[in-house]
Motif scaffolding. Structure first.
Motif, PDB file in Angstrom:
ATOM      1  N   LYS A   1       6.461   6.038   9.677  1.00 50.01           N
ATOM      2  CA  LYS A   1       5.121   5.960   9.123  1.00 50.01           C
ATOM      3  C   LYS A   1       4.850   4.520   8.697  1.00 50.01           C
ATOM      4  CE  LYS A   1       6.521   9.209   6.354  1.00 50.01           C
ATOM      5  NZ  LYS A   1       6.687  10.236   5.362  1.00 50.01           N
ATOM      6  N   THR A   2       3.761   3.998   9.158  1.00 57.79           N
ATOM      7  CA  THR A   2       3.419   2.632   8.778  1.00 57.79           C
ATOM      8  C   THR A   2       2.528   2.590   7.548  1.00 57.79           C
ATOM      9  OG1 THR A   2       1.402   2.586  10.120  1.00 57.79           O
ATOM     10  CG2 THR A   2       3.460   1.892  11.187  1.00 57.79           C
ATOM     11  N   LYS A   3       1.758   3.649   7.351  1.00 55.23           N
ATOM     12  CA  LYS A   3       0.753   3.725   6.299  1.00 55.23           C
ATOM     13  C   LYS A   3      -0.339   2.670   6.482  1.00 55.23           C
ATOM     14  CE  LYS A   3       3.835   5.814   2.935  1.00 55.23           C
ATOM     15  NZ  LYS A   3       4.355   5.782   1.568  1.00 55.23           N
ATOM     16  N   VAL A  10      -4.604  -4.956   6.071  1.00 54.13           N
ATOM     17  CA  VAL A  10      -3.180  -4.879   5.758  1.00 54.13           C
ATOM     18  C   VAL A  10      -2.886  -5.928   4.695  1.00 54.13           C
ATOM     19  CG1 VAL A  10      -0.842  -5.091   6.694  1.00 54.13           C
ATOM     20  CG2 VAL A  10      -2.663  -4.096   8.097  1.00 54.13           C
ATOM     21  N   ILE A  11      -2.294  -5.514   3.569  1.00 56.24           N
ATOM     22  CA  ILE A  11      -2.101  -6.438   2.448  1.00 56.24           C
ATOM     23  C   ILE A  11      -0.752  -7.143   2.480  1.00 56.24           C
ATOM     24  CG2 ILE A  11      -3.734  -5.279   0.922  1.00 56.24           C
ATOM     25  CD1 ILE A  11      -1.362  -3.854  -0.378  1.00 56.24           C
ATOM     26  N   SER A  12       0.162  -6.686   3.317  1.00 56.53           N
ATOM     27  CA  SER A  12       1.475  -7.318   3.429  1.00 56.53           C
ATOM     28  C   SER A  12       1.658  -7.868   4.833  1.00 56.53           C
ATOM     29  CB  SER A  12       2.593  -6.311   3.156  1.00 56.53           C
ATOM     30  OG  SER A  12       2.491  -5.786   1.861  1.00 56.53           O
ATOM     31  N   ASP A  13       2.385  -8.949   4.945  1.00 56.00           N
ATOM     32  CA  ASP A  13       2.710  -9.503   6.257  1.00 56.00           C
ATOM     33  C   ASP A  13       3.844  -8.676   6.850  1.00 56.00           C
ATOM     34  OD1 ASP A  13       3.204 -10.967   8.526  1.00 56.00           O
ATOM     35  OD2 ASP A  13       3.981 -12.727   7.465  1.00 56.00           O
ATOM     36  N   ILE A  14       3.560  -7.961   7.921  1.00 57.77           N
ATOM     37  CA  ILE A  14       4.567  -7.102   8.534  1.00 57.77           C
ATOM     38  C   ILE A  14       5.124  -7.703   9.827  1.00 57.77           C
ATOM     39  CG2 ILE A  14       3.712  -4.988   7.472  1.00 57.77           C
ATOM     40  CD1 ILE A  14       2.328  -4.345  10.152  1.00 57.77           C
TER      41      ILE A  14
END
Length: 168
Positions: A1-3, A10-14
């Motif tokens: 799950k990525t959410k 997207v608030i985080s750098d993935i």
């Protein structure tokens, strides 16, 4: 799950250095799928293989382009708890049939929320397993993937279709 939710930033750098990311967002607070593919591989996204139904199923697929031999298809599926196993099987069957016709090595990973440890005690789980094996896919994981003080389940898996290409 990525959410990773649809229509939300997207608030985080993935990102991961030297990898490309493709994903399918979710309409819920849980779910979504993604694939990281190393920059060493050429690939094309395979949206024609993706199954999606809002709040029930998300998936992401790609085809790795190989220099020798057959290309390799990879995919990731998340099945929400909101869809029952029979409905999910009806959505999954056309995908598995299409993959069979392509006759390429295929790896599908995911959180299927179907406990394969119940294969001998639950008819729907047995039907799901038969759906996979009838279409030449086998689960690679046979031990629990989630263990708590009160339970053990096998709801996450990797499915593969190329165990012995010489057998018909």
């Amino acid at each position: 799950k990525t959410k990773i939710q649809r229509n939300q930033e997207v608030i985080s750098d993935i990102s991961i250095p030297n990898y490309q990311l493709i994903h399918s967002p979710t309409d819920t607070t849980k779910g979504g799928t993604l694939l990281y593919i190393t920059n060493k591989h050429n690939f094309k996204r395979r949206t024609d293989l993706e199954i999606s139904q809002a709040k029930d199923v998300e998936s992401t697929f790609a085809e790795i382009i190989t220099q020798k031999g057959k290309n390799i298809i990879i995919g990731c599926i998340y099945k929400h708890h909101t869809i029952n196993q029979s409905e999910f099987g009806e959505m999954l069957l056309p995908l598995l049939e299409k993959l069979n016709k392509e006759n390429k090595p295929t790896i599908i990973s995911g959180d299927f929320n179907i406990d394969l440890l119940k294969i001998n005690n639950d008819n729907q789980t047995n039907d799901y397993f038969n759906l996979l094996t009838d279409n030449n896919f086998m689960p690679l994981i046979t031990l629990p993937t989630r263990i708590t003080a009160r339970s053990k389940t096998l709801i996450d898996n990797i499915l593969y279709n190329q165990f012995c290409p010489d057998i018909k």
